[in-house]
Scaffold this active site. Structure first.
Site, PDB file in Angstrom:
ATOM      1  N   GLU A 157       0.892  -1.146   0.098  1.00 59.85           N
ATOM      2  CA  GLU A 157       0.225  -0.104   0.059  1.00 59.85           C
ATOM      3  C   GLU A 157       0.765   1.404   0.053  1.00 59.85           C
ATOM      4  O   GLU A 157       0.289   2.311  -0.480  1.00 59.85           O
ATOM      5  CB  GLU A 157      -0.996   0.112   1.335  1.00 59.85           C
ATOM      6  CG  GLU A 157      -2.084  -1.110   0.989  1.00 59.85           C
ATOM      7  CD  GLU A 157      -1.885  -2.594   1.737  1.00 59.85           C
ATOM      8  OE1 GLU A 157      -0.639  -2.482   1.846  1.00 59.85           O
ATOM      9  OE2 GLU A 157      -2.630  -3.297   1.629  1.00 59.85           O
ATOM     10  N   PHE A 159     -11.108  -6.958  13.959  1.00 63.59           N
ATOM     11  CA  PHE A 159     -10.037  -7.397  13.058  1.00 63.59           C
ATOM     12  C   PHE A 159      -9.752  -6.398  12.002  1.00 63.59           C
ATOM     13  O   PHE A 159     -10.739  -5.901  11.412  1.00 63.59           O
ATOM     14  CB  PHE A 159     -10.712  -8.956  12.580  1.00 63.59           C
ATOM     15  CG  PHE A 159      -9.576  -9.206  11.623  1.00 63.59           C
ATOM     16  CD1 PHE A 159      -8.377  -9.620  12.248  1.00 63.59           C
ATOM     17  CD2 PHE A 159      -9.749  -9.532  10.321  1.00 63.59           C
ATOM     18  CE1 PHE A 159      -7.291 -10.250  11.083  1.00 63.59           C
ATOM     19  CE2 PHE A 159      -8.813  -9.979   9.458  1.00 63.59           C
ATOM     20  CZ  PHE A 159      -7.772 -10.219   9.993  1.00 63.59           C
ATOM     21  N   GLN A 160      -8.730  -6.092  11.998  1.00 64.59           N
ATOM     22  CA  GLN A 160      -8.212  -5.189  10.986  1.00 64.59           C
ATOM     23  C   GLN A 160      -8.719  -3.757  11.090  1.00 64.59           C
ATOM     24  O   GLN A 160      -8.769  -2.943  10.390  1.00 64.59           O
ATOM     25  CB  GLN A 160      -8.349  -5.707   9.479  1.00 64.59           C
ATOM     26  CG  GLN A 160      -7.330  -6.886   9.210  1.00 64.59           C
ATOM     27  CD  GLN A 160      -7.235  -7.179   7.798  1.00 64.59           C
ATOM     28  OE1 GLN A 160      -8.368  -7.051   7.279  1.00 64.59           O
ATOM     29  NE2 GLN A 160      -6.312  -7.782   7.219  1.00 64.59           N
ATOM     30  N   LYS A 217     -17.377  -0.441   5.848  1.00 66.54           N
ATOM     31  CA  LYS A 217     -18.062  -1.638   4.964  1.00 66.54           C
ATOM     32  C   LYS A 217     -19.742  -1.420   5.146  1.00 66.54           C
ATOM     33  O   LYS A 217     -20.200  -1.648   4.216  1.00 66.54           O
ATOM     34  CB  LYS A 217     -17.854  -2.891   5.842  1.00 66.54           C
ATOM     35  CG  LYS A 217     -18.001  -4.195   4.698  1.00 66.54           C
ATOM     36  CD  LYS A 217     -17.135  -5.380   5.143  1.00 66.54           C
ATOM     37  CE  LYS A 217     -17.017  -6.332   4.073  1.00 66.54           C
ATOM     38  NZ  LYS A 217     -16.424  -7.831   4.863  1.00 66.54           N
ATOM     39  N   MET A 251      24.164   8.742   1.468  1.00 63.50           N
ATOM     40  CA  MET A 251      24.250  10.113   2.075  1.00 63.50           C
ATOM     41  C   MET A 251      24.449   9.976   3.391  1.00 63.50           C
ATOM     42  O   MET A 251      25.157  10.915   4.017  1.00 63.50           O
ATOM     43  CB  MET A 251      22.844  10.967   1.646  1.00 63.50           C
ATOM     44  CG  MET A 251      22.590  12.198   2.104  1.00 63.50           C
ATOM     45  SD  MET A 251      23.849  13.364   1.350  1.00 63.50           S
ATOM     46  CE  MET A 251      22.806  13.917   0.040  1.00 63.50           C
TER      47      MET A 251
END
Lengths: 188, 564
Positions: free
Chosen positions: B52, B114-115, B164, B477
């Site tokens: 993602e 959940f999630q 949802k 760097m």
């Protein structure tokens, strides 16, 4: 707080839409700059649908200017500005819960109420609640005196509420200007 | 009217906003949206990323080159948590993206379902607006508001957390458009007195100097800028994100500001008498020590964001508003002028930089390949209409310094946040946002491995990006800082790397690994002659340095040039 003596107590007034999570958006801006919020009060404003925050914090002018601009920048904030005490009429409210028997034994309750311009809000055989509105040092002085004389069972002080010394809420001018701009843009 | 699902309403709303591309990754709490997407394949091109974070950086790359809003679609919990770096990056670099995340059903909100993650709580500090959509009825409004906020004023990321319940609910969908929010002033009115003050200051200036940021690009004010500069003959420089607002061969363009910018503009910042900042925010990588920054100059600051005025540098004349308008308004009051001697005074510094830094970096005949020469040769081969995308670190500084810019929106790089791993996914988004332009990515061996899985996206979606890996086997760097300021104690900056070419090969991406100048030339020829993605690994000097350098927190005049 360190260096408190160099800092000024600023009162930040914020007008916002009444949406979920706005308080969080405002307070994280203070947190990010490491500013303690001394007092906080939130309520519906005189304008329907718009909420008003009154927040006090010790800082300096350069910092408060930046913080207020960053608050103002949030999409759901309508307007934000800051004042010092000279620009404002302000009060806090304090409640003091005392043991009724000790209060009566003390004997000088009428004198205290008169001197502090306090009032008895509620009273039972066991406890009494006094109320006092005023500036911090005034509510604090009463707390100190009661603590020393008879003890205070519970104490609570509200956040500051403040009104500017100007005639109208500046917000109404701003909203009018925005509506005018919208109409002007539409007519172009 | 027939009612449709919230998920369909979401897709209809996106199409109504002109969206045709989405970067995303499905998951449990976004399945209804993905199910709806199945029937929208002809109208919405969904690019399936591999992580993602890649979806957000790709949306950023897309937005930066196209000027449109980039869109990311992810699931709840870990899905949206993985977008945080991209959201923060977009916030810092004012990139318009809308991140749409699935969320658990309404009845499970706040239960550690959940999630479930508190998306609004997490993203509020790093987004322009974050909103939880709990019912299908709200979707059209929320999407319209999201696009309006993301794309107007100073652009930025917006997060929509769509439960949802909202995805699955039914709604009598009606297209929605938002062009006004009473609590939001994207484009503050300019103030005539400030316009006049700014013009007066510039008219009496003998050594005016303009410093240009990405605001000019975001405001599509490039031609207005050029007219403004030319009328009063004002030399200018850009910040890193402002690069390509002026073309590289524009005579008034004196180079790049900042820590690894050019000598001349950094020195001249502290010599000019009027400093004209346009759409830039006085970032510490540009200003160095603020107590020694342009103290001799009167400062004018053009910006659309009121919160930037006096934030870092106290200015004499703020010119708030849209630069596309304010540059014209101030320009009208400018006297045509010539500052020939002042402009000429930049040239010896450029000559010095060429001799001491650039010659060695670009034209060494011996020794290992240098990053700068790789960038320079690629730039010459692809022409100045190409887009350069970089990762972060030495590859970034070399990439932006030695690429040539012939048109605007040619640089995609992570400025404010400095996100290692930004490059590869951003390059994918850039190519999709500007399919007719060549996209060259310069990336280091460290940053590439942070998002290397996006090679899978490049393979599957057949994205034509030219990937140039500047491999020095170091986190270069940080190593440079350790060499210069930390007594060469190379704490955890040396990498043992895989065979990158084999990795590219595994993804069916052709490429070459080169170590000599002849090999490099041949590989560049092959890369530019082929259609499709290409992987060029240039094995460069391990301990190369990026010069010039203004060490952090010191004055812009304190410039290190390495061995002279």
């Amino acid at each position: 707080m360190n260096n408190m003596e160099k800092k000024t107590l600023y009162t930040v007034t914020i007008f916002s839409e009444n949406t979920v999570g706005l308080l969080n958006q405002v307070t994280i801006i203070f947190a990010r700059r490491g500013l303690n919020i001394e007092t906080l009060s939130v309520s519906p404003s005189a304008i329907s649908g718009i909420h008003k925050f009154t927040i006090t914090t010790f800082t300096d002018k350069a910092m408060i200017t930046k913080v207020v601009k960053q608050i103002d920048k949030r999409v759901d904030i309508v307007k934000s500005y800051y004042n010092t005490d000279e620009d404002l009429v302000f009060q806090e409210i304090a409640l003091y819960k005392l043991a009724t028997n000790k209060l009566l034994e003390m004997g000088s309750i009428e004198d205290i109420i008169r001197r502090y311009n306090a009032r008895i809000l509620d009273m039972t055989e066991t406890w009494t609640v006094l109320e006092k509105t005023g500036h911090y040092d005034e509510t604090q002085a009463l707390f100190k005196e009661l603590s020393e004389k008879i003890g205070v069972l519970q104490f609570i002080r509200s956040g500051r509420v403040a009104i500017t010394k100007s005639k109208v809420e500046r917000l109404s001018d701003m909203l009018a200007a925005m509506e005018a701009k919208l109409n002007r843009d539409k007519s172009v | 009217m027939n009612s449709i699902s919230g998920s369909e309403a979401l897709l209809e709303s996106l199409i109504h906003e002109g969206v045709d591309t989405i970067f995303g990754y499905p998951g449990g709490q976004a399945i209804p949206i993905y199910d709806a997407l199945y029937d929208y394949k002809d109208r919405l091109n969904h690019i399936l990323v591999r992580h993602e974070q890649g979806a957000t950086h790709a949306a950023q790359g897309y937005a930066r080159v196209s000027g449109k809003v980039g869109v990311t679609l992810v699931t709840s919990g870990p899905g949206v948590a993985n977008t945080i770096t991209g959201i923060a990056d977009a916030m810092m670099d004012s990139t318009p993206i809308v991140v749409i995340a699935g969320q658990v059903p309404d009845n499970l909100l706040g239960t550690d379902a959940f999630q479930e993650v508190d998306v609004i709580g997490v993203t509020q500090p790093i987004s322009k607006w974050a909103y939880q959509v709990r019912s299908a009825d709200e979707i059209a409004w929320a999407v319209a508001r999201a696009f309006y906020i993301a794309s107007t004023g100073r652009p930025g990321p917006v997060v929509l957390d769509v439960t949802k319940t909202a995805q699955s609910g039914k709604v009598a969908y009606q297209p929605h458009k938002i062009t006004y929010i009473r609590s939001y002033i994207p484009k503050p009115d300019w103030e005539p007195e400030r316009i006049a003050q700014a013009a007066a200051l510039i008219n009496q200036a003998e050594k005016p100097f303009a410093i240009v940021g990405q605001g000019v690009i975001l405001g599509n004010a490039e031609s207005e800028l050029l007219a403004f500069l030319r009328k009063a003959d004002i030399p200018a420089a850009t910040t890193m994100l402002g690069l390509s607002a002026l073309s590289s061969d524009e005579p008034l363009n004196t180079g790049m500001l900042g820590m690894h910018g050019n000598i001349a503009p950094n020195l001249k910042t502290n010599e000019c008498d009027v400093l004209i900042a346009i759409g830039m925010r006085f970032d510490d990588r540009v200003t160095g020590d603020l107590t020694q920054y342009a103290k001799q100059a009167k400062i004018i600051h053009f910006d659309i964001d009121l919160a930037e005025i006096n934030k870092n540098v106290t200015v004499d004349v703020p010119v708030i508003g849209d630069a596309k308008e304010t540059l014209v308004e101030v320009g009208k009051l400018l006297n045509p002028n010539q500052h020939t001697a002042w402009r000429e005074s930049f040239k010896p510094h450029w000559e010095r930089e060429r001799q001491v830094v650039i010659q060695k970096e670009l034209h060494s005949k011996e020794g290992p390949l240098r990053m700068g020469e790789v960038v320079h040769k690629v730039s010459q081969a692809v022409g100045n209409k190409a887009i350069v995308v970089t990762d972060v670190g030495q590859n970034q500084m070399m990439g932006v310094r030695y690429f040539s810019y012939g048109q605007t929106r040619s640089v995609v790089t992570s400025g404010g946040l400095g996100t290692e791993g930004f490059g590869l996914p951003a390059a994918m988004g850039a190519k999709i946002g500007a399919p007719d332009r060549t996209v060259c990515l310069f990336v280091g061996d460290g940053g590439l491995q942070m998002t290397i899985q996006e090679l899978g996206t490049i393979m599957q979606s057949k994205i034509d990006v030219k990937i140039i890996l500047l491999n020095n086997n170091y986190l270069g760097m940080v190593r440079q800082w350790q060499e210069l300021f930390w007594h060469e104690r190379y704490s955890h900056t040396e990498l043992q790397n895989p065979d990158f070419l084999k990795i590219a090969e595994a993804y069916h991406i052709p490429g070459r690994s080169v170590s000599t100048r002849d090999e490099l030339d041949a590989a560049i020829r092959e890369m530019t002659s082929m259609k499709g993605a290409y992987f060029l690994e240039a094995n460069v000097e391990n301990k190369g340095m990026v010069y010039p350098m203004v060490p952090a927190g010191t004055a812009v005049t304190n410039i290190i040039l390495g061995d002279e």
